[in-house]
Design an enzyme around this catalytic site. Structure first.
Site, mmCIF file in Angstrom:
data_model
loop_
_atom_site.group_PDB
_atom_site.id
_atom_site.type_symbol
_atom_site.label_atom_id
_atom_site.label_comp_id
_atom_site.label_asym_id
_atom_site.label_seq_id
_atom_site.Cartn_x
_atom_site.Cartn_y
_atom_site.Cartn_z
ATOM 1 C CB SER A 163 -0.884 -0.092 1.356
ATOM 2 O OG SER A 163 -1.270 1.391 1.335
ATOM 3 C CE1 TYR B 115 -2.892 -0.562 5.142
ATOM 4 C CE2 TYR B 115 -3.642 -2.619 5.572
ATOM 5 C CZ TYR B 115 -3.132 -1.607 4.527
ATOM 6 O OH TYR B 115 -3.335 -2.163 3.437
ATOM 7 C CE LYS C 208 -1.504 -4.333 3.651
ATOM 8 N NZ LYS C 208 -1.734 -5.724 2.884
HETATM 9 C C1 WQD Z 1 -10.025 9.019 1.380
HETATM 10 C C2 WQD Z 1 -9.855 10.669 1.910
HETATM 11 C C3 WQD Z 1 -10.313 11.112 4.007
HETATM 12 C C4 WQD Z 1 -14.614 9.014 3.690
HETATM 13 C C5 WQD Z 1 -7.024 4.182 3.326
HETATM 14 C C6 WQD Z 1 -6.171 3.110 3.619
HETATM 15 C C7 WQD Z 1 -5.379 2.955 2.835
HETATM 16 C C8 WQD Z 1 -5.800 2.132 2.268
HETATM 17 C C9 WQD Z 1 -6.684 2.582 1.179
HETATM 18 C C10 WQD Z 1 -6.159 0.068 2.118
HETATM 19 C C11 WQD Z 1 -9.400 10.696 2.958
HETATM 20 C C12 WQD Z 1 -11.688 11.229 3.160
HETATM 21 C C13 WQD Z 1 -13.110 9.571 3.917
HETATM 22 C C14 WQD Z 1 -15.795 10.163 4.472
HETATM 23 C C15 WQD Z 1 -13.190 11.971 3.614
HETATM 24 N N1 WQD Z 1 -6.406 0.933 2.554
HETATM 25 N N2 WQD Z 1 -12.946 10.790 3.501
HETATM 26 N N3 WQD Z 1 -14.978 11.235 4.482
HETATM 27 O O1 WQD Z 1 -7.895 6.982 3.989
HETATM 28 O O2 WQD Z 1 -6.241 7.510 1.585
HETATM 29 O O3 WQD Z 1 -6.837 5.158 2.195
HETATM 30 O O4 WQD Z 1 -7.782 3.190 2.593
HETATM 31 O O5 WQD Z 1 -4.682 -0.476 1.358
HETATM 32 O O6 WQD Z 1 -4.524 1.876 2.940
HETATM 33 O O7 WQD Z 1 -5.398 4.050 4.544
HETATM 34 O O8 WQD Z 1 -8.580 6.394 2.225
HETATM 35 O O9 WQD Z 1 -10.965 6.719 1.471
HETATM 36 O O10 WQD Z 1 -10.357 6.367 4.360
HETATM 37 O O11 WQD Z 1 -9.902 8.589 2.393
HETATM 38 O O12 WQD Z 1 -13.740 13.029 3.529
HETATM 39 O O13 WQD Z 1 -16.251 9.917 5.089
HETATM 40 O O14 WQD Z 1 -11.470 11.076 1.235
HETATM 41 O O15 WQD Z 1 -9.790 12.289 5.046
HETATM 42 O O16 WQD Z 1 -8.877 12.294 2.539
HETATM 43 P P1 WQD Z 1 -7.479 6.376 2.619
HETATM 44 P P2 WQD Z 1 -10.283 7.131 2.189
#
Ligand code: WQD
Length: 340
Positions: free
Chosen positions: A125, A150, A154
């Site tokens: 990741s 997590y 990785k």
């Molecule tokens: C994306 C953006 C949030 C929800 C994670 C893991 C990564 C991978 C993918 C496994 C961020 C914003 C989110 C919401 C929001 N997982 N957001 N409102 O955190 O980039 O990555 O998931 O492999 O390893 O770290 O993904 O989709 O949670 O967030 O504003 O209700 O959307 O702040 O900026 P993230 P995400």
């Protein structure tokens, strides 16, 4: 036909990779413990690929069960290892659950098939980069101290694989560092099945649009980005699945030895607000959202440099953000109809 073990093969990325493996002429064998997936995905896959793939329900953290698997499936030419817990927030709450599952599964699998000169693809990741000093981030950027157990699993898993190769094992290994996988297969028969309240942005958007959630909260619009919201490299899960086939094909070449790592993204950054605009544009659905406080642990902006993947892995993402959103929406509507 080359038999490929797909651990976590009933999961979001795993199931899409099973489809691409069959299209590329491989024989996928699915291993899953069903802790974060649903057995009904096996029938959905059968509808897409025309036959029901072999499935073994195995807890890979159980060493005896993995030894039994090598007796059941001795003739394996490659392994694509997805099986792991992957919720950032949950890993902070239950670190031992994450270290046990993610490390025991990996080491048990590597030990069990040791000496069979397998091609091994590891699901890593972009989390390993943390907030990169330079963007777009390249594979030789420094791995930053993990922000969560997590992310640590990785990082350490990549070290385990490199140490194993350095000790002279005859595995070939490729780690694929995913950015943000979103979207669903065009059939809307498989997709992301978040159990409980979705942590990730896109499933929260589609569940809000279908009426399961009241509104989307944008976690902060006061970041140092053009529109103030966080930037990520969103990639369609089908493009991501195809990268795993490309990794197997690269390792099948005699010229490939040892270990390598590749960024699997589009090379383009998209903000949270731009994702919301893309969703509304692609689906015609107006989304109810508000801006709330920042989410702890969020990286401000990260997107990948995919030059190495394009040139050496011979792979490039093709599907655009609107296709990601329209396919995610079609999948959400399909779930609602089946009450999956
Ligand atoms: C994306 C953006 C949030 C929800 C994670 C893991 C990564 C991978 C993918 C496994 C961020 C914003 C989110 C919401 C929001 N997982 N957001 N409102 O955190 O980039 O990555 O998931 O492999 O390893 O770290 O993904 O989709 O949670 O967030 O504003 O209700 O959307 O702040 O900026 P993230 P995400």
């Amino acid at each position: 036909m080359k038999k490929i073990l797909v651990t976590g093969g009933l999961g979001f990325i795993g199931s899409h990779t099973v489809v691409e493996l069959v299209k590329a002429g491989y024989e996928p064998v699915i291993v899953d413990d069903l802790s974060n997936s649903h057995i009904s995905i096996l029938d959905q896959l059968a509808t897409i690929i025309g036959f029901k793939p072999v499935f073994h329900q195995v807890d890979l953290a159980d060493e005896a069960a993995v030894r039994q698997l090598t007796i059941t499936e001795p003739q394996v030419e490659g392994i694509i290892h997805f099986a792991a817990f992957k919720a950032v927030g949950e890993s902070v709450q239950f670190p031992l659950k994450y270290y046990r599952n993610n490390f025991y599964s990996l080491v048990n699998l590597l030990n069990a098939y040791y000496g069979k000169s397998l091609n091994f693809v590891f699901s890593s990741s972009c989390t390993v980069y943390g907030q990169p000093d330079q963007l777009p981030v390249t594979e030789d950027a420094p791995v930053k101290p993990a922000q969560s157990p997590y992310g640590n699993t990785k990082q350490v898993a990549e070290e385990i694989l490199k140490d194993m190769i350095a000790s002279g094992s005859n595995y070939k290994v490729i780690s694929l560092r995913y950015f943000n996988p979103v979207g669903a297969h065009e059939s809307a028969l498989i997709g992301e099945l978040p159990l409980g309240v979705p942590q990730n942005l896109v499933p929260f958007i589609t569940q809000t649009a279908i009426g399961k959630r009241e509104k989307v909260t944008v976690f902060g619009d006061d970041y140092n980005t053009p529109d103030g919201s966080c930037i990520r490299d969103y990639i369609h899960v089908v493009d991501l699945a195809k990268a795993h086939v490309a990794a197997l094909k690269l390792m099948e070449q005699d010229s490939f030895t040892g270990y390598d790592v590749f960024n699997i993204g589009t090379g383009k950054g998209t903000s949270v607000l731009e994702i919301i605009q893309a969703f509304e544009r692609a689906t015609g659905v107006k989304l109810n959202y508000t801006v709330g406080p920042r989410r702890g642990g969020d990286v401000e902006q990260v997107w990948g440099d995919v030059t190495k993947s394009t040139e050496k892995l011979n792979w490039k993402a093709e599907l655009d953000v609107d296709t990601m959103m329209s396919s995610a929406w079609a999948w959400e509507k399909a779930i609602a109809q089946k009450a999956l």
